[in-house]
Scaffold this motif. Structure first.
Motif, mmCIF file in Angstrom:
data_model
loop_
_atom_site.group_PDB
_atom_site.id
_atom_site.type_symbol
_atom_site.label_atom_id
_atom_site.label_comp_id
_atom_site.label_asym_id
_atom_site.label_seq_id
_atom_site.Cartn_x
_atom_site.Cartn_y
_atom_site.Cartn_z
ATOM 1 N N THR A 290 1.776 4.471 18.569
ATOM 2 C CA THR A 290 2.945 4.194 17.731
ATOM 3 C C THR A 290 3.083 5.293 16.678
ATOM 4 O OG1 THR A 290 4.060 2.461 16.476
ATOM 5 C CG2 THR A 290 1.706 2.704 16.059
ATOM 6 N N PHE A 291 4.240 5.366 16.023
ATOM 7 C CA PHE A 291 4.558 6.504 15.163
ATOM 8 C C PHE A 291 5.229 6.005 13.881
ATOM 9 C CE2 PHE A 291 4.537 7.432 19.608
ATOM 10 C CZ PHE A 291 3.724 8.559 19.692
ATOM 11 N N ALA A 292 4.987 6.701 12.774
ATOM 12 C CA ALA A 292 5.576 6.258 11.507
ATOM 13 C C ALA A 292 5.876 7.451 10.608
ATOM 14 C CB ALA A 292 4.633 5.290 10.801
ATOM 15 N N VAL A 293 6.866 7.258 9.742
ATOM 16 C CA VAL A 293 7.305 8.319 8.826
ATOM 17 C C VAL A 293 7.539 7.711 7.452
ATOM 18 C CG1 VAL A 293 9.114 10.024 8.374
ATOM 19 C CG2 VAL A 293 8.600 9.406 10.718
ATOM 20 N N ALA A 294 7.139 8.436 6.392
ATOM 21 C CA ALA A 294 7.493 8.045 5.015
ATOM 22 C C ALA A 294 8.395 9.131 4.452
ATOM 23 C CB ALA A 294 6.240 7.914 4.166
ATOM 24 N N GLY B 98 9.089 3.101 11.367
ATOM 25 C CA GLY B 98 8.067 3.178 12.409
ATOM 26 C C GLY B 98 8.601 2.705 13.735
ATOM 27 N N GLY B 99 7.807 2.947 14.769
ATOM 28 C CA GLY B 99 8.170 2.433 16.089
ATOM 29 C C GLY B 99 8.172 3.508 17.148
ATOM 30 N N TYR B 100 9.134 3.352 18.089
ATOM 31 C CA TYR B 100 9.249 4.239 19.244
ATOM 32 C C TYR B 100 7.896 4.395 19.955
ATOM 33 C CZ TYR B 100 14.062 5.362 17.942
ATOM 34 O OH TYR B 100 15.398 5.279 17.665
ATOM 35 N N ASP B 101 7.232 3.261 20.176
ATOM 36 C CA ASP B 101 5.891 3.227 20.777
ATOM 37 C C ASP B 101 5.887 3.827 22.187
ATOM 38 O OD1 ASP B 101 5.627 1.750 18.517
ATOM 39 O OD2 ASP B 101 4.838 -0.045 19.488
ATOM 40 N N GLU B 102 4.718 4.276 22.592
ATOM 41 C CA GLU B 102 4.504 4.782 23.960
ATOM 42 C C GLU B 102 3.387 3.961 24.599
ATOM 43 O OE1 GLU B 102 6.009 7.130 25.732
ATOM 44 O OE2 GLU B 102 7.365 7.865 24.163
ATOM 45 N N ASP C 16 -0.773 12.472 19.482
ATOM 46 C CA ASP C 16 -0.503 13.314 18.320
ATOM 47 C C ASP C 16 0.400 14.498 18.669
ATOM 48 O OD1 ASP C 16 -2.051 11.487 17.082
ATOM 49 O OD2 ASP C 16 -3.723 12.824 16.599
ATOM 50 N N ARG C 17 0.369 14.930 19.942
ATOM 51 C CA ARG C 17 1.268 16.014 20.371
ATOM 52 C C ARG C 17 2.729 15.571 20.321
ATOM 53 N NH1 ARG C 17 -1.553 17.428 25.440
ATOM 54 N NH2 ARG C 17 -3.319 18.638 24.756
ATOM 55 N N LEU C 18 2.941 14.266 20.490
ATOM 56 C CA LEU C 18 4.324 13.768 20.497
ATOM 57 C C LEU C 18 4.890 13.580 19.100
ATOM 58 C CD1 LEU C 18 4.330 10.933 23.215
ATOM 59 C CD2 LEU C 18 5.206 13.263 23.401
ATOM 60 N N LEU C 19 4.033 13.689 18.074
ATOM 61 C CA LEU C 19 4.452 13.269 16.733
ATOM 62 C C LEU C 19 5.727 13.978 16.254
ATOM 63 C CD1 LEU C 19 3.921 11.515 14.262
ATOM 64 C CD2 LEU C 19 2.304 13.228 13.433
ATOM 65 N N GLY C 20 5.780 15.308 16.415
ATOM 66 C CA GLY C 20 6.946 16.055 15.938
ATOM 67 C C GLY C 20 8.240 15.534 16.537
ATOM 68 N N GLY C 21 8.245 15.342 17.853
ATOM 69 C CA GLY C 21 9.451 14.861 18.539
ATOM 70 C C GLY C 21 9.812 13.448 18.105
ATOM 71 N N ALA D 258 0.687 9.178 13.471
ATOM 72 C CA ALA D 258 0.700 8.420 14.716
ATOM 73 C C ALA D 258 -0.545 7.545 14.740
ATOM 74 C CB ALA D 258 0.678 9.382 15.901
ATOM 75 N N GLY D 259 -0.472 6.449 15.452
ATOM 76 C CA GLY D 259 -1.630 5.558 15.492
ATOM 77 C C GLY D 259 -1.749 4.847 16.823
ATOM 78 N N THR D 260 -2.979 4.387 17.089
ATOM 79 C CA THR D 260 -3.189 3.520 18.250
ATOM 80 C C THR D 260 -2.829 2.102 17.841
ATOM 81 O OG1 THR D 260 -4.861 4.968 19.094
ATOM 82 C CG2 THR D 260 -4.970 2.689 19.845
ATOM 83 N N PHE D 261 -2.426 1.320 18.800
ATOM 84 C CA PHE D 261 -1.850 0.027 18.490
ATOM 85 C C PHE D 261 -2.107 -0.899 19.667
ATOM 86 C CE2 PHE D 261 1.973 -2.703 18.178
ATOM 87 C CZ PHE D 261 1.821 -3.085 16.856
ATOM 88 N N ALA D 262 -2.487 -2.151 19.407
ATOM 89 C CA ALA D 262 -2.770 -3.058 20.534
ATOM 90 C C ALA D 262 -1.723 -4.151 20.632
ATOM 91 C CB ALA D 262 -4.140 -3.699 20.357
#
Ligand SMILES: Cc1cc2nc3c(=O)[nH]c(=O)nc-3n(C[C@H](O)[C@H](O)[C@H](O)COP(=O)(O)OP(=O)(O)OC[C@H]3O[C@@H](n4cnc5c(N)ncnc54)[C@H](O)[C@@H]3O)c2cc1C
Length: 411
Positions: free
Chosen positions: A254-258, A296-300, A309-314, A339-343
């Protein structure tokens, strides 16, 4: 596992509110809490307050697992809608699970207040948007189910949304009972409170071995030390695999931005409410007390941290683009991104309590989008079960339902 990419927001903003030593000698206690994120901190506080002699161990600095990356929205609305959960478990159990999450928000608020933990707790409404017109029938079913269960919800049609916001969605459920906080500071505050009551806390201490005896258990650390206890609470978050028979969860990314602080929230409805949507994967938003926006969101659906982490920029660019569509009058400059791991679990519910194949062990696994409220429920439930107090929550939050779901799905 690399649970988070290097720069989550809270540790940068808040610094290191406390520090603990690593374990340097063998030890004994009633209960070992393994993991010092929000789940371990809540469990440690509840058990210590109930009179147990507790040791907390963590392989990292405390609160530096997933808890450091959490955007910290508090919602009673779990990832599985109430009307669908009711199909799996029946109306009573499903409504009970939702109500327990609602109570957990109040419980967190009272606890933070009582222990005087400055963690920016704020009550907030929560707006669940229909991402698409085709989602309207099920969103409306969910609205009716929530109303029937007694939750304070309003239906916002397109006209209401247009009048109150710049959001382009066709309709939404406004739920009046959500909240937000800084879970990183709450975790440090809870650990400090547990320590004042006698809990012994050690970080940078990795447990690599568990051994069960007839009347006790023993944990071994990578430095060759041993901790003997009568009970074990596993609060190891998304790193629980070594302690649990396989197949309980799926790990995602998962991904997040502040943002930098902004000076206008033009078009943001309901006093800067929490916002999320029906799409899967979904996007969610909140604001902070220092005037920032967290998205946040747009999980993979994979767990590999290097690929993640390679996907973070996009992902950051996509989240920012979407924000501009939702709030064209609010400037959004990225300050931090991580970016983070998420269950996730198949039914959106956590796993709390005993597993039939693991003796002397209580699991506090708040998996899913509502991890923090689940952590609170886990702490109360495990304390009550260890003390032998009756609880009505074991069936819906425990491992036994895994079997019942399996049976229902194959039936
Ligand atoms: C980007 C992101 C956004 C999120 N947003 C939200 C949100 O808005 N709302 C919400 O409710 N939830 C959210 N979550 C989920 C929430 O953050 C988690 O549910 C919660 O932080 C989990 O806490 P925990 O204490 O269970 O796990 P963790 O914080 O990971 O703590 C577990 C600890 O166990 C330790 N550990 C593991 N194995 C060992 C071992 N062998 N020996 C010693 N120590 C060990 C780890 O070092 C770690 O510190 C989000 C998660 C992410 C990643």
């Amino acid at each position: 596992m690399q649970l988070l990419s290097p720069h989550p927001f809270w540790p940068i903003r808040d610094g290191l509110p406390g520090s603990y030593p690593p374990l340097d000698a063998d030890a004994r206690c009633d209960v070992v809490v393994l993991g010092a994120g929000i789940s371990g901190a809540l469990a440690a506080w509840h058990l210590t307050e109930a009179g147990a002699d507790v040791i907390v161990l963590d392989r990292r600095e405390v609160a530096h697992g997933s808890t450091a990356g959490s955007t910290s929205l508090l919602q009673y609305e779990i990832d599985e809608p109430l009307h669908r959960l009711a199909r799996t478990y029946g109306w009573e159990q499903a409504a009970h699970a939702y109500r327990r999450c609602l109570e957990a928000i109040g419980g967190l608020e009272r606890l933070a207040h009582r222990l005087r933990i400055d963690c920016d707790f704020q009550r907030k409404s929560s707006l669940l948007l229909a991402s698409d017109r085709t989602h309207l029938p099920r969103l409306h079913r969910e609205f009716l189910a929530r109303r029937q269960a007694g939750f304070a919800v309003d239906w916002w049609d397109r006209a209401q949304l247009a009048q109150s916001s710049t959001l382009p969605h066709p309709a939404a459920i406004l739920s009046r009972d959500g909240g937000q906080l800084d879970v990183y500071r709450l975790t440090y505050g809870l650990l400090a409170a547990a320590q004042r009551r006698g809990a012994r806390i050690f970080d940078r201490t990795t447990v690599s071995r568990t051994r069960f005896h007839p009347r006790s258990l023993e944990l071994g650390t990578t430095r060759g030390l041993r901790v003997r206890a009568r009970q074990l609470v596993i609060a190891t978050g998304y790193e629980t695999e070594p302690f649990l028979p396989a197949g309980t969860t799926e790990l995602h990314s998962t991904f997040a931005v502040a943002s930098e602080p902004v000076d206008t929230f033009a078009g943001w409805p309901a006093k800067r409410c929490l916002i999320w949507e029906t799409a899967d994967p979904y996007l969610y938003l909140r604001t902070t007390s220092d005037g920032r926006i967290l998205i946040g969101g747009y999980d993979e659906p994979f767990r590999d941290p290097i690929r993640r982490d390679r996907l973070l920029g996009g992902k950051v660019a996509a989240l920012q683009r979407r924000f501009r569509q939702l709030f064209p009058h609010i400037p959004f400059e990225v300050a931090y991104a991580w970016a983070g791991t998420f269950a996730r679990t198949a039914d959106g519910l956590p796993f709390i309590g005993r597993h039939p194949r693991v003796p002397r062990t209580w699991f506090a696994l708040g998996f899913g989008g509502n991890g923090i409220t689940f952590s609170f429920i886990a702490a109360e439930l495990i304390r009550d079960q260890i003390l032998g107090r009756p609880t009505g929550d074991a069936a819906i939050f425990g491992f036994a339902r895994q079997t019942s779901v399996g049976e229902k799905r194959t039936a």
